[in-house]
Design a protein around this motif. Structure first.
Motif, PDB file in Angstrom:
ATOM      1  N   LEU A   1       0.740  -1.298   0.000  1.00 48.49           N
ATOM      2  CA  LEU A   1       0.000   0.000   0.000  1.00 48.49           C
ATOM      3  C   LEU A   1       0.767   1.344   0.000  1.00 48.49           C
ATOM      4  N   ALA A   2       0.202   2.367   0.634  1.00 43.75           N
ATOM      5  CA  ALA A   2       0.388   3.851   0.603  1.00 43.75           C
ATOM      6  C   ALA A   2       1.716   4.604   0.704  1.00 43.75           C
ATOM      7  N   HIS A   3       1.778   5.777  -0.022  1.00 43.35           N
ATOM      8  CA  HIS A   3       2.885   6.695   0.231  1.00 43.35           C
ATOM      9  C   HIS A   3       2.507   7.623   1.382  1.00 43.35           C
TER      10      HIS A   3
ATOM     11  N   PHE B   1       0.606   9.490   3.257  1.00 41.76           N
ATOM     12  CA  PHE B   1      -0.666  10.037   3.706  1.00 41.76           C
ATOM     13  C   PHE B   1      -0.726   9.922   5.223  1.00 41.76           C
TER      14      PHE B   1
ATOM     15  N   THR C   1      -1.489  11.401  -9.742  1.00 46.97           N
ATOM     16  CA  THR C   1      -2.008  10.164  -9.170  1.00 46.97           C
ATOM     17  C   THR C   1      -0.922   9.106  -9.032  1.00 46.97           C
ATOM     18  N   TYR C   2      -0.081   9.004 -10.016  1.00 50.00           N
ATOM     19  CA  TYR C   2       0.927   7.935 -10.021  1.00 50.00           C
ATOM     20  C   TYR C   2       2.358   8.443  -9.873  1.00 50.00           C
TER      21      TYR C   2
ATOM     22  N   ASP D   1       3.351   2.316  -4.999  1.00 46.81           N
ATOM     23  CA  ASP D   1       2.175   1.714  -4.355  1.00 46.81           C
ATOM     24  C   ASP D   1       0.902   1.986  -5.141  1.00 46.81           C
ATOM     25  N   ASP D   2       0.859   3.103  -5.846  1.00 41.22           N
ATOM     26  CA  ASP D   2      -0.303   3.401  -6.681  1.00 41.22           C
ATOM     27  C   ASP D   2      -0.176   2.783  -8.063  1.00 41.22           C
ATOM     28  N   MET D   3       1.044   2.683  -8.547  1.00 39.66           N
ATOM     29  CA  MET D   3       1.247   2.121  -9.890  1.00 39.66           C
ATOM     30  C   MET D   3       1.070   0.602  -9.895  1.00 39.66           C
ATOM     31  N   PHE D   4       1.523  -0.020  -8.827  1.00 33.74           N
ATOM     32  CA  PHE D   4       1.500  -1.495  -8.762  1.00 33.74           C
ATOM     33  C   PHE D   4       0.917  -1.942  -7.424  1.00 33.74           C
ATOM     34  N   PRO D   5      -0.378  -1.646  -7.202  1.00 31.01           N
ATOM     35  CA  PRO D   5      -0.936  -1.889  -5.867  1.00 31.01           C
ATOM     36  C   PRO D   5      -0.993  -3.356  -5.463  1.00 31.01           C
TER      37      PRO D   5
ATOM     38  N   ILE E   1       4.530  -4.932  -6.587  1.00 32.56           N
ATOM     39  CA  ILE E   1       5.673  -4.344  -5.890  1.00 32.56           C
ATOM     40  C   ILE E   1       5.310  -3.132  -5.045  1.00 32.56           C
TER      41      ILE E   1
ATOM     42  N   ALA F   1      -3.830  -1.718   4.694  1.00 31.08           N
ATOM     43  CA  ALA F   1      -5.224  -1.344   4.936  1.00 31.08           C
ATOM     44  C   ALA F   1      -6.125  -2.485   4.464  1.00 31.08           C
TER      45      ALA F   1
END
Lengths: 321, 118
Positions: A26-28, A30, A266-267, A297-301, A304, A314
């Motif tokens: 997951l996340a960067h 936040f 977004t990415y 984390d958004d590109m390859f949820p 990787i 989450a």
């Protein structure tokens, strides 16, 4: 030496690939409603799955006459667990002297192990501990761009958004600050080749940033163009001061102050900063720093972009206020 | 050379499988974030940058005293979340939302809007 350093780097990257292939995550950065972007000259206060590819800096050194320096860096950050992460990075430098002499090559390989101490969403506060290791003998020592000794820098990082101020503070709530302070120990105290002591150095930096995305989604939507709503104007400062074992060396603090802006999508995000040396020992004139930063984390949820261990950060669960 | 091959292999692996999911960010709201509206809205509508997991996303609206003024369950379709409102009087109201995008990225936020007072 160069051949062995290439092998070392190849081995490190191979290890990373093995790790990445088994990833989930997951996340960067936040923290509650606050998003802390990846800062260019300092580090943001979160472990994350991210990659800076590349970071490019152009500047003039403080030498007389000044040399022109290009630095091109790559850094990959990966979460091992939800709160533990590791980064690996390297920098290729080219320093061109006015007389025509050029030094070029890789610096030492740098790794950072980080542990997320706190993420307090309500107060938009993030705290992080890290150990930065620059591995001696892994770069172009012959070119003078790397050292045969290593350095270890225990570092504390923080980030604080001001969204928890009363609503009456209005647009001021979109401000945030980040910072870091570390103490750098060399693994040798004396450089036999140059006949000089190798100092222990206090390494510190900070940023103040204004989040247009936060202004739009948390405070007031002024119906600004979409491009503007993705901008985060920022001023960064990075400094280092020798504090021990500095006999015969310059005791001067060196560093830069970098005003600039980050566009966060977004990415990925793109950042650009002007680089102002704080004194003549830090450089000459105004330099430039630019970075393309990818949110893995958004590109390859599902691959990787997830922590290696411990599953999702989450896991689907009923969200409650 | 070996390093170059490894880096290129990694990039090929990485960029070859980009998924179209990410954090669900609040893109726009009705009433708009921080706005003042002349008449009481009958619902709050939130539009996000990503599609939402309906079962794990929610919103609530409270008045200045913290009392709930929303009614019914949130209606979630694609990237939009709506919730009905009770009859609102003049005043400032806070909307708090939590969202789980379809790839399980969690985000949250809050904002206020004001009814009347112009």
């Amino acid at each position: 030496m160069l051949r062995s350093s290439s092998c070392w780097r190849a081995f490190a990257l191979a290890l990373l690939f093995v790790a990445l292939s088994a990833a989930e995550a997951l996340a960067h950065c936040f923290v509650g409603a606050r998003f802390f972007p990846a800062t260019l000259a300092t580090d943001d206060p979160c472990v994350a799955d991210e990659m800076s590819l590349p970071t490019v800096q152009w500047s003039k050194t403080g030498d007389v006459p000044a040399a022109t320096e290009w630095d091109i860096s790559v850094e990959l950050s990966k979460r091992i667990t939800e709160d533990l992460g590791i980064s690996i990075g390297d920098t290729w430098s080219n320093i061109h002297q006015p007389g025509g002499f050029t030094q070029a090559g890789f610096g030492n390989l740098e790794t950072t192990l980080q542990y997320q101490l706190l993420k307090d969403g309500q107060h938009e506060l993030a705290l992080l501990l890290g150990l930065v290791v620059e591995w001696g003998g892994t770069g172009a020592i012959d070119s003078g761009l790397a050292t045969p000794w290593s350095t270890l820098t225990p570092t504390f990082y923080f980030g604080k958004g001001f969204g928890d101020l009363p609503d009456s503070f209005g647009w001021l709530r979109a401000f945030a600050v980040t910072g870091q302070i570390g103490y750098q120990f060399p693994t040798r105290s004396f450089d036999v080749d140059s006949g000089s002591f190798i100092p222990q150095v206090l390494v510190y930096g900070a940023s103040i940033q204004y989040s247009m995305p936060y202004l739009k989604s948390e405070i007031r939507d002024y119906q600004l163009p979409d491009f503007i709503n993705h901008l985060i104007p920022i001023v960064e400062m990075q400094l280092s001061t020798p504090v021990a074992n500095n006999f015969g060396n310059s005791p001067i603090t060196i560093g830069t102050i970098n005003p600039g802006v980050i566009w966060a999508g977004t990415y990925f995000q793109v950042g650009a900063e002007a680089v102002f040396p704080v004194n003549h020992a830090s450089g000459t004139g105004v330099g430039f720093l630019g970075q393309l930063h990818l949110y893995l984390d958004d590109m390859f949820p599902t691959t990787i972009g997830r922590p290696l261990l411990g599953g999702s950060s989450a896991p689907p669960q009923q969200l409650k206020f | 050379m070996r390093l170059r091959v490894l880096i290129l292999s990694f990039l090929a692996m990485a960029f070859g499988s980009v998924a179209a999911h990410a954090h669900a960010m609040l893109d726009r709201a009705s009433p708009a974030v921080g706005s003042t509206v002349a008449s009481a809205p009958r619902e709050v509508s939130l539009t996000f940058s990503q599609n939402l997991e309906a079962a794990f996303s929610s919103v609530r609206v409270t008045d200045a005293n913290g009392a709930r003024v929303d009614q019914g369950k949130p209606q979630i379709s694609g990237n939009t979340m709506r919730i009905g409102l009770k009859s609102l009087s003049q005043g400032t109201y806070r909307v708090r939302w939590q969202a789980l995008s379809v790839d399980t990225h969690k985000t949250e936020g809050s904002f206020t809007f004001t009814v009347g007072g112009r």
